[in-house]
Design a protein around this motif. Sequence first.
Motif, PDB file in Angstrom:
ATOM      1  N   ALA A  89       0.830  -1.210   0.000  1.00 32.31           N
ATOM      2  CA  ALA A  89       0.000   0.000   0.000  1.00 32.31           C
ATOM      3  C   ALA A  89       0.863   1.258   0.000  1.00 32.31           C
ATOM      4  O   ALA A  89       0.561   2.234  -0.698  1.00 32.31           O
ATOM      5  N   LEU A  90       1.939   1.250   0.769  1.00 31.33           N
ATOM      6  CA  LEU A  90       2.851   2.397   0.792  1.00 31.33           C
ATOM      7  C   LEU A  90       3.494   2.602  -0.575  1.00 31.33           C
ATOM      8  O   LEU A  90       3.615   3.739  -1.057  1.00 31.33           O
ATOM      9  N   TRP A  91       3.918   1.498  -1.210  1.00 34.51           N
ATOM     10  CA  TRP A  91       4.526   1.616  -2.539  1.00 34.51           C
ATOM     11  C   TRP A  91       3.513   2.161  -3.543  1.00 34.51           C
ATOM     12  O   TRP A  91       3.837   3.053  -4.345  1.00 34.51           O
ATOM     13  N   GLN A  92       2.305   1.667  -3.510  1.00 36.43           N
ATOM     14  CA  GLN A  92       1.276   2.136  -4.448  1.00 36.43           C
ATOM     15  C   GLN A  92       0.944   3.607  -4.229  1.00 36.43           C
ATOM     16  O   GLN A  92       0.575   4.308  -5.166  1.00 36.43           O
ATOM     17  N   GLY A  93       1.109   4.077  -2.982  1.00 31.90           N
ATOM     18  CA  GLY A  93       0.895   5.493  -2.712  1.00 31.90           C
ATOM     19  C   GLY A  93       1.923   6.389  -3.386  1.00 31.90           C
ATOM     20  O   GLY A  93       1.672   7.571  -3.617  1.00 31.90           O
ATOM     21  N   LEU A  94       3.095   5.807  -3.705  1.00 30.35           N
ATOM     22  CA  LEU A  94       4.154   6.568  -4.384  1.00 30.35           C
ATOM     23  C   LEU A  94       4.151   6.345  -5.894  1.00 30.35           C
ATOM     24  O   LEU A  94       4.841   7.061  -6.628  1.00 30.35           O
TER      25      LEU A  94
END
Length: 250
Positions: free
Chosen positions: A176-181
């Motif tokens: 989820a953190l990666w997809q936020g970037l």
Amino acid sequence: MAVPDHRPRQDAPDSLVIALVEPRRLLPVQPRTMVEQAAESIVAAAARGLFLPGDRLVEAEIARDLGISRVPVREALRLLESQGIVVSTPYKGMRLMQVTNAGVAALMRVRLALESLAIREALRQPGPAARFAALEAAALGYDQACRRDDPALIVLADGEFHAELCRLSGNAPLLALWQGLARQLAVIWGLARQTAPSEAPAAGHQQIIAALAAGDEADALAALEAHMDWHLDFDFEAVVAERRKPPAGL
């Protein structure tokens, strides 16, 4: 003093009866596919260089180009603002994020930390090397995208490879953190793909896959770092300045 009667009237609408009998804390979620599609189209346009960092994003013009109403475009711009791709300035409207060399370096450090953790956790997951088949398929998708010579497709395929790498970790918050970037990275990758060859990332993908299949964490981390260090020698600010120059002869 009269006690209020909260029982539903016989002539009350069905929705009111349901609300009184089964009160809900939250309203049902409505489909927002058009908003997502508009957001993806704006990011793809940035990856192709149609929007440059700092460019004003005019809601009415985008809606006209996409052939939709302004409402989903407005929501798409708000979504992109929440993800750091669009910046809203009072009296100046919405603009595409600025891209600076220092800003890219900071974002890449965060990305490297996330994907390094993804590699460590992926190698701790049980199963044979065949579990990396989806990553191999994503690498093949990148190779195929490179033949299309469309920066937006290349950026999308590269993003899918790295999203799959994070997915293999089995760590949902990490993904989820990666997809936020991801969309910020798409704007940055788009600038690079407009001027730099796309063969080097393809080789890097294969090196990462080979190290993972061999179960070699050190080699996988080294391959990842080598795959990502291209930005150290890339002058994003110079590329943007060059793109802003008027065509020769004007």
